[in-house]
Design an enzyme around this catalytic site. Structure first.
Site, PDB file in Angstrom:
ATOM      1  N   TRP A 134      69.205  34.000  24.324  1.00  0.00           N
ATOM      2  CA  TRP A 134      68.820  33.592  23.157  1.00  0.00           C
ATOM      3  C   TRP A 134      67.168  33.069  23.421  1.00  0.00           C
ATOM      4  O   TRP A 134      66.429  33.141  22.474  1.00  0.00           O
ATOM      5  CB  TRP A 134      69.466  32.689  22.329  1.00  0.00           C
ATOM      6  CG  TRP A 134      69.826  31.417  22.754  1.00  0.00           C
ATOM      7  CD1 TRP A 134      69.910  31.128  24.124  1.00  0.00           C
ATOM      8  CD2 TRP A 134      69.745  30.185  22.190  1.00  0.00           C
ATOM      9  NE1 TRP A 134      70.113  29.790  24.129  1.00  0.00           N
ATOM     10  CE2 TRP A 134      69.840  29.164  23.057  1.00  0.00           C
ATOM     11  CE3 TRP A 134      69.459  29.923  20.872  1.00  0.00           C
ATOM     12  CZ2 TRP A 134      69.988  27.683  22.832  1.00  0.00           C
ATOM     13  CZ3 TRP A 134      69.259  28.487  20.375  1.00  0.00           C
ATOM     14  CH2 TRP A 134      69.640  27.578  21.434  1.00  0.00           C
ATOM     15  N   GLU A 164      76.490  23.692  25.272  1.00  0.00           N
ATOM     16  CA  GLU A 164      77.456  24.358  25.905  1.00  0.00           C
ATOM     17  C   GLU A 164      78.675  23.495  26.631  1.00  0.00           C
ATOM     18  O   GLU A 164      79.581  23.956  27.221  1.00  0.00           O
ATOM     19  CB  GLU A 164      76.787  25.211  27.210  1.00  0.00           C
ATOM     20  CG  GLU A 164      76.170  26.211  26.651  1.00  0.00           C
ATOM     21  CD  GLU A 164      75.380  27.397  27.881  1.00  0.00           C
ATOM     22  OE1 GLU A 164      75.499  26.880  28.994  1.00  0.00           O
ATOM     23  OE2 GLU A 164      75.177  28.633  27.390  1.00  0.00           O
TER      24      GLU A 164
HETATM   25  C1  BGC Z   1      71.426  27.013  28.100  1.00  0.00           C
HETATM   26  C2  BGC Z   1      71.511  28.172  27.544  1.00  0.00           C
HETATM   27  C3  BGC Z   1      70.148  28.989  28.032  1.00  0.00           C
HETATM   28  C4  BGC Z   1      70.529  29.421  29.225  1.00  0.00           C
HETATM   29  C5  BGC Z   1      69.448  30.168  29.866  1.00  0.00           C
HETATM   30  C6  BGC Z   1      71.688  27.481  29.848  1.00  0.00           C
HETATM   31  O1  BGC Z   1      71.722  26.212  30.664  1.00  0.00           O
HETATM   32  O2  BGC Z   1      72.685  26.145  28.093  1.00  0.00           O
HETATM   33  O3  BGC Z   1      71.146  27.667  26.137  1.00  0.00           O
HETATM   34  O4  BGC Z   1      70.159  30.186  27.071  1.00  0.00           O
HETATM   35  O5  BGC Z   1      70.786  28.395  30.214  1.00  0.00           O
HETATM   36  O6  BGC Z   1      68.156  29.618  29.875  1.00  0.00           O
END
Ligand code: BGC
Length: 682
Positions: free
Chosen positions: A310, A452
């Site tokens: 995203w 996350e």
């Molecule tokens: C983040 C995500 C992101 C991904 C790639 C992860 O550490 O939590 O939101 O899309 O890294 O950058």
């Protein structure tokens, strides 16, 4: 201070990984890490191709293919290093190094040609300080691979054109790297699937090398020859000398800056960092192709599996929309063209419509696995829920598509797949939603929001809002539940306020290992209110019209101290939020942090035992958003643009161009004035 140059003085072997990111060059087709020419896989030397993926034998996931390094060069037994300078000219994308050894001075200039993307060029100068030195330069196959090997049938061949050809393991994609130089009098050496020219040098000497890269599925020079004759033919199709190529390449960069440079008067540090961020965005944009987007780690290697997240839709789109609408369109088109992958994923989980991949690879295939983290204690894979529960991705894509159409006025995009995409995403959310007996509002249980660290939560505010947008794009028919409010603070998900309200320091002190992963059910953050990255604040920034200044202020002061900023996507959302309630002083350090992410290095390189180092395009895109939408307060009001500046005291004025609905505007804000001037048609 030269705000267009990144310079590192002195030789430090320990710095190899950070320098690899800091000095990266690229042209959207290939990215070449900023490692020194003599480096090999142990120092993460890599030339990464955009959109060419492979799954090696017995491996569980695909990753982009690193090809043999055409820039390899070293002087044999050069003696001690007396001085060393590495420099990246970010105005022209030319990397150079000068190393004075005891027995010779080595100067090398290189660039990834923007004017002809499958060529990369290098000029090597050697000044001997003794009777004779030996220069070995060529195509080296000993490059970095995380889950390789990906290249089979490697064949190195010498001659006037030297080359290494190979095929990828899984899909048999032909790859070749071939080179011709403007010097004679060398000996050709082939060893370990690599090929070199060896020059004995007794007086000042310069060799200019043009390297042509071909990848069979790229649509650029598909006639990747397998025989030496084939390589020569491919080579011949790329015309021009080194100097001609440098001129054409520099002209492309000049044009890119003309439509994108942002002038930050009075603040050289901020200016350099922002120039650098935009340099990165330019270097990784897939202008040459119609079926590619931008990976989360750009073209800096294989981490994050070369996948598109995203990040592109939410953090990179504003830059491309404002400065290169045709590239923004390509990014949207990538999602339109890969909808089959999203339909397949929805079906796999028993849903309708389009559930886009959390980590999108070729054709929209999901690259994310169910076990995306390796536990540092047990070294066992840990079940993560990014793949199956981070459902906001489909809505993020709809959001970007709507923003793109509204900004550019390109409504044709709806007929060319845009409407189908929105409807398919809405179908997905309809089939994924849940409605309690006797209630009318839809809910989204069991999801992962942008934060996350809290997996499998119910009614994440961000997810519900973006699903609401998607479901109600056509008609306001669906009501999606809004999260609970407490004293004006939006609850990130059901039950968040009931979690332990421990401080960041307390939670950090509970770690038992420095690489330990904070998320999943056994992670230190899970039972607490500590979040990985902006979540509620990200939602508020995407839908600022829903909130007052006070809402921004209250939520900012609640959530920021509870945010670990464990993702480089976080700081920019807080910086933007701070500008909404007039606190440029809070935004400014976060702007510098976002813009300097790859200059400073040192970001998180591990998620558990999985290496996640590389460049941070979303952070760079975020820095651009802070300056344009935050400090300058640029906003679209239907057919016009408005400004609402919130300038930090460090910056006297900001000036930048934007292309809005096919016309170019120059925007200028100072501490007490703001103006939008139409320049000319683009
Ligand atoms: C983040 C995500 C992101 C991904 C790639 C992860 O550490 O939590 O939101 O899309 O890294 O950058």
């Amino acid at each position: 201070m030269d705000v267009w140059k990144v310079i590192s003085e002195g030789y430090n072997e320990q710095d190899a990984v950070d320098c690899g990111n800091r000095f990266l060059i690229g042209n959207g087709f290939v990215g070449i890490r900023g490692t020194l020419e003599e480096y090999r896989k142990d120092k993460q030397a890599a030339c990464t191709l955009a959109g060419v993926y492979d799954k090696a034998e017995n491996q569980t996931w695909r990753e982009p293919v690193n090809i043999p390094n055409g820039f390899y060069a070293h002087i044999e037994n050069p003696g001690e290093i007396e001085s060393h300078t590495q420099c990246l000219d970010i105005k022209t994308g030319v990397h150079s190094r000068i190393t004075e050894y005891k027995r010779a001075v080595l100067t090398i200039e290189r660039f990834a040609n923007m004017a002809c993307v499958n060529t990369i060029c290098q000029k090597i100068t050697v000044i001997p300080k003794c009777a004779e030195v030996t220069l070995k330069c060529g195509i080296d196959s000993d490059v970095w691979d995380i889950n390789g090997p990906h290249l089979m049938d490697l064949r190195a061949q010498g001659g006037e054109v030297i080359s290494v050809s190979a095929r990828t393991y899984e899909q048999d994609i032909p790859i070749s790297v071939s080179e011709r130089c403007d010097q004679t009098g060398y000996e050709t050496v082939t060893e370990n699937n690599s090929v070199y020219r060896v020059f004995k040098i007794s007086e000042p000497f310069t060799v200019k090398r043009i390297i042509v890269i071909n990848a069979g599925n790229e649509g650029v020079h598909e006639n990747c020859g397998e025989t030496l004759e084939g390589h020569t033919a491919v080579y011949e199709s790329v015309a021009g000398t080194y100097d001609e190529m440098l001129e054409a390449h520099t002209a492309v960069w000049a044009k890119l800056w003309e439509n994108s440079a942002v002038i930050l008067k009075g603040d050289d540090e901020a200016q350099l960092a922002l120039n650098y961020s935009l340099y990165h965005l330019h270097s990784i944009a897939p202008r040459h192709a119609d079926n590619l987007s931008i990976a989360a780690r750009g073209l800096s290697g294989q981490t994050y599996k070369g996948a598109v997240f995203w990040d592109t839709e939410i953090f990179l789109m504003p830059f491309f929309m404002y400065t290169e609408p045709e590239t923004a369109k390509k990014l949207i088109n990538y999602r339109i063209k890969t909808i089959d992958g999203a339909m397949k994923k929805a079906e796999e989980y028993g849903f309708k419509g389009a559930f886009y991949a959390w980590e999108s690879q070729d054709g929209g295939a999901e690259g994310c696995t169910d076990f995306n983290v390796i536990d540092v204690f047990t070294e066992r894979p840990v079940r993560t829920s990014f793949r199956d529960k981070q459902i906001h991705i489909s809505g993020d894509i709809v959001y970007a598509l709507l923003k793109y159409a509204r900004w550019t006025g390109d409504n044709k995009i709806f007929d060319y797949g845009g409407i189908d995409l929105i409807c398919a995403c809405a179908d997905f959310y309809k089939s994924r939603a849940y409605c309690r007996v006797g209630e009318k509002e839809l809910e989204f249980p069991d999801v992962v929001g942008p934060d996350e660290y809290h997996e499998r939560v119910d009614n994440n505010a961000f997810t519900n809002r973006i699903a609401d947008l998607t479901l109600n794009y056509a008609k306001n028919r669906y009501k999606v539940r809004k999260p609970r409010l407490r004293d004006g603070i939006i609850e990130q998900f059901d039950g968040y306020f009931d979690l332990e309200d421990a401080s960041l320091e307390t939670v950090r002190s509970r770690l038992k290992h420095k690489r330990e992963y904070w998320g999943t059910q056994s992670g230190v953050a899970f039972a607490t209110q500590i979040i990985k990255q902006a979540d509620v604040l990200a939602m508020m920034n995407l839908f600022p019209e829903d909130y007052t200044k006070e809402d921004f202020e209250k939520n900012w002061f609640y959530y920021e101290p509870r945010t670990e900023h464990g993702s480089s996507l976080s700081a920019c959302m807080y910086a933007l939020g701070a500008c909404r309630f007039g606190r440029a002083d809070l935004a400014y350090p976060m702007f510098l942090k976002s813009a300097r992410a790859d200059l400073d290095g040192g970001g998180k390189s591990w998620a558990g035992n999985v290496f996640i180092g590389g460049t941070h395009p979303a952070s760079a895109g975020g820095a651009y958003m802070i300056v344009t939408q935050g400090f300058a307060g640029l906003k679209q009001e239907d057919n016009s643009l408005t400004l609402n500046p919130c300038l930090p005291k460090e910056i006297e004025s900001i000036e930048f161009p934007v292309i809005f609905r096919g016309e170019k505007y120059k925007i200028k804000v100072t501490q007490n004035t703001s103006e939008i001037e139409r320049v000319n048609n683009v």
